[in-house]
Design an enzyme around this catalytic site. Sequence first.
Site, mmCIF file in Angstrom:
data_model
loop_
_atom_site.group_PDB
_atom_site.id
_atom_site.type_symbol
_atom_site.label_atom_id
_atom_site.label_comp_id
_atom_site.label_asym_id
_atom_site.label_seq_id
_atom_site.Cartn_x
_atom_site.Cartn_y
_atom_site.Cartn_z
ATOM 1 N N ASP A 1 -1.204 -2.402 -0.749
ATOM 2 C CA ASP A 1 -1.856 -3.462 0.026
ATOM 3 C C ASP A 1 -3.044 -4.171 -0.632
ATOM 4 O O ASP A 1 -3.912 -3.525 -1.223
ATOM 5 C CB ASP A 1 -2.467 -2.886 1.313
ATOM 6 C CG ASP A 1 -1.535 -1.991 2.065
ATOM 7 O OD1 ASP A 1 -0.376 -1.847 1.670
ATOM 8 O OD2 ASP A 1 -1.996 -1.412 3.063
ATOM 9 N N GLN B 1 -4.959 -1.245 -2.822
ATOM 10 C CA GLN B 1 -4.599 0.169 -2.771
ATOM 11 C C GLN B 1 -4.064 0.550 -4.149
ATOM 12 O O GLN B 1 -3.147 -0.105 -4.679
ATOM 13 C CB GLN B 1 -3.539 0.399 -1.679
ATOM 14 C CG GLN B 1 -4.092 0.254 -0.281
ATOM 15 C CD GLN B 1 -4.987 1.420 0.090
ATOM 16 O OE1 GLN B 1 -4.512 2.495 0.442
ATOM 17 N NE2 GLN B 1 -6.289 1.235 0.003
ATOM 18 N N TRP C 1 2.888 5.983 -5.729
ATOM 19 C CA TRP C 1 1.798 6.150 -4.765
ATOM 20 C C TRP C 1 1.157 7.528 -4.935
ATOM 21 O O TRP C 1 1.854 8.515 -5.193
ATOM 22 C CB TRP C 1 2.355 5.987 -3.340
ATOM 23 C CG TRP C 1 1.310 5.794 -2.285
ATOM 24 C CD1 TRP C 1 0.768 4.610 -1.902
ATOM 25 C CD2 TRP C 1 0.704 6.808 -1.474
ATOM 26 N NE1 TRP C 1 -0.164 4.829 -0.896
ATOM 27 C CE2 TRP C 1 -0.217 6.163 -0.614
ATOM 28 C CE3 TRP C 1 0.828 8.199 -1.392
ATOM 29 C CZ2 TRP C 1 -0.989 6.852 0.310
ATOM 30 C CZ3 TRP C 1 0.057 8.886 -0.473
ATOM 31 C CH2 TRP C 1 -0.847 8.208 0.372
ATOM 32 N N PHE D 1 -7.968 4.409 2.208
ATOM 33 C CA PHE D 1 -6.899 3.511 2.626
ATOM 34 C C PHE D 1 -7.445 2.098 2.854
ATOM 35 O O PHE D 1 -8.616 1.825 2.655
ATOM 36 C CB PHE D 1 -6.223 4.053 3.892
ATOM 37 C CG PHE D 1 -5.159 5.097 3.616
ATOM 38 C CD1 PHE D 1 -5.094 5.778 2.408
ATOM 39 C CD2 PHE D 1 -4.204 5.422 4.589
ATOM 40 C CE1 PHE D 1 -4.110 6.737 2.157
ATOM 41 C CE2 PHE D 1 -3.223 6.374 4.356
ATOM 42 C CZ PHE D 1 -3.174 7.026 3.145
ATOM 43 N N ASP E 1 -6.995 0.707 8.700
ATOM 44 C CA ASP E 1 -6.929 -0.671 8.211
ATOM 45 C C ASP E 1 -7.895 -1.617 8.931
ATOM 46 O O ASP E 1 -7.485 -2.656 9.477
ATOM 47 C CB ASP E 1 -5.477 -1.195 8.295
ATOM 48 C CG ASP E 1 -4.486 -0.274 7.599
ATOM 49 O OD1 ASP E 1 -4.934 0.580 6.802
ATOM 50 O OD2 ASP E 1 -3.276 -0.392 7.853
ATOM 51 N N GLU F 1 0.361 -1.755 11.153
ATOM 52 C CA GLU F 1 -0.578 -1.570 10.046
ATOM 53 C C GLU F 1 -1.220 -2.916 9.697
ATOM 54 O O GLU F 1 -0.720 -3.981 10.062
ATOM 55 C CB GLU F 1 0.157 -1.024 8.809
ATOM 56 C CG GLU F 1 0.952 0.258 9.083
ATOM 57 C CD GLU F 1 1.530 0.901 7.839
ATOM 58 O OE1 GLU F 1 1.100 2.014 7.510
ATOM 59 O OE2 GLU F 1 2.415 0.314 7.210
HETATM 60 C C1 FRU Z 1 0.316 -0.149 4.530
HETATM 61 C C2 FRU Z 1 -0.433 1.163 4.460
HETATM 62 C C3 FRU Z 1 -1.724 1.077 5.229
HETATM 63 C C4 FRU Z 1 -2.553 2.140 4.589
HETATM 64 C C5 FRU Z 1 -2.148 2.042 3.147
HETATM 65 C C6 FRU Z 1 -2.132 3.347 2.410
HETATM 66 O O1 FRU Z 1 1.093 -0.447 3.441
HETATM 67 O O2 FRU Z 1 0.397 2.209 4.922
HETATM 68 O O3 FRU Z 1 -1.565 1.213 6.618
HETATM 69 O O4 FRU Z 1 -3.924 1.902 4.781
HETATM 70 O O5 FRU Z 1 -0.843 1.484 3.135
HETATM 71 O O6 FRU Z 1 -1.953 3.150 1.051
#
Ligand code: FRU
Length: 499
Positions: free
Chosen positions: A41, A57, A65, A100, A170, A225
């Site tokens: 994100d 992110q 990830w 996050f 978020d 989200e």
């Molecule tokens: C959306 C999400 C967010 C979270 C982040 C974690 O893509 O799941 O809700 O903050 O990615 O990386």
Amino acid sequence: MKASSELLEKARIYEAETGGAIGGADRPSFHLTPYTGWMNDPNGFSYYRGKYHLFYQYHPYDSHWGPMHWGHAVSKDLLTWKHLPAALAPDQPYDSAGCFSGSALTMPDGKQLLIYTGVQKETLPDGMTRDIQRQCVAVGDGMDYEKYAENPVLNENDLPQGGQPADFRDPKIFPEPDGTYSMIAVNRDKTEGGQVLRFLSSDAFHWEYAGKVIENHNRLGLMWECPDLFHLQDTDVLLISAQEMLPEGLEYHNGFGNFCILGRFDKASGKFTEETSYSLDYGIDFYAAQTVLAPDGRRIMIGWLQNWDTVLPPQIERPWFGQMSLPRELSIRDGRLIQTPIRELEKYRTGAPMERLLSLSNEETEVDGISGRHVDMELLIEPADVDQIYHKFTVRFAKNDRFYTSVSFRPRESVLRIDRKFSGSRRGIIHQRRASVRHINGKIKLRLILDLYSVEIFVNDGEQVLSAVIVTEKEAERISFFADGDVNVKVLKYALKQQ
Ligand code: FRU
């Protein structure tokens, strides 16, 4: 430059060594990619001290990830980016499982405040673990950020009845005209799925719960989200990314989908009343969009050019994974949210434009000078004979003898389809999407932007967009046109500068 912890220092050293070694030719030209490693994100999209700042992110150590950091880049025009050292690392107990998504704001003293979700693992009595998600702040100067000593600023006790602490994240922060602050964040209600909560503060550090802005009741996906909320012309717009969506007609086919809700936000009650809602992007890859208000008043949106459902181990291991979408200018036209590529892109057009009028009749046609993987191309498509509307028009791009991605329009069904099945992907993931589009007797306008590993197709001056990542080797540069029936196409093609 001072890193506030060993973990951040380690990330900064690692990214300078490895990110610095990734050649520009291996990255898209205008779409921001991570310094090194993994990106999802967009976060903290803001204009601060004369530059746009975009955080993201970030897992620097791997192209998958992992424990989330915040990567950081700056730009003057949102197209040429400079990587800065990572801004946040998961170095505190309350964010040890990740920093996050979140947002940013300029404070009255000139400092920049970041607000993000700190994730911590909690062990339950049965030995299972679950996330606890809380909101945290950090303050800095556009390079180095110090986490607030009294973090987290919002925790599970601030949730309404039924709100799940494992899904509370978020935060998007807004300055209010009276000098106070408001924030929205998403949360999962035990039975009703996603909901947007509102919080108020006089100083951006001490927050109070102020009610539910909107509840999903499990209608558009399950958990929500990455919310954003803004006023545009005479409309209020709420952006939401949703998990596990159910398709409705040709809407919401992406599993993870980003949509907009247009309606009215009443500040006094804190409630959003929906008038209409639909997908933000009808392609394959677009999620977690966030906006910034540019100094000249434009509302600009950027999204993650990816979809969690299409994230699989890439077949070619690159030192980076993930990219942002093109920044898109937003406006409202005829009650719809319009997205157009940021106008600064036009400055990157290079060489003489190629203008051609093609008459297509059932033969695949390639045109000298119309090729490339850094392309801005407008197509005005119309039937050669209005009484005999063609069956199909197709443009293929990122093409060689073996691979291509295509966009096809079938006027008799009003359907535009993107298909990357033959793009060279060996993965059994989603490769095709269809969108119901508007046209007048087979007349439709498309603008295709290619930037090495992606395509974004803007329909009818931004009424709809279809975006997709493509993996095709970069030497596949050909473009072809095909019609089933008789079609006239006016092509205007620019090469985009590679950088
Ligand atoms: C959306 C999400 C967010 C979270 C982040 C974690 O893509 O799941 O809700 O903050 O990615 O990386």
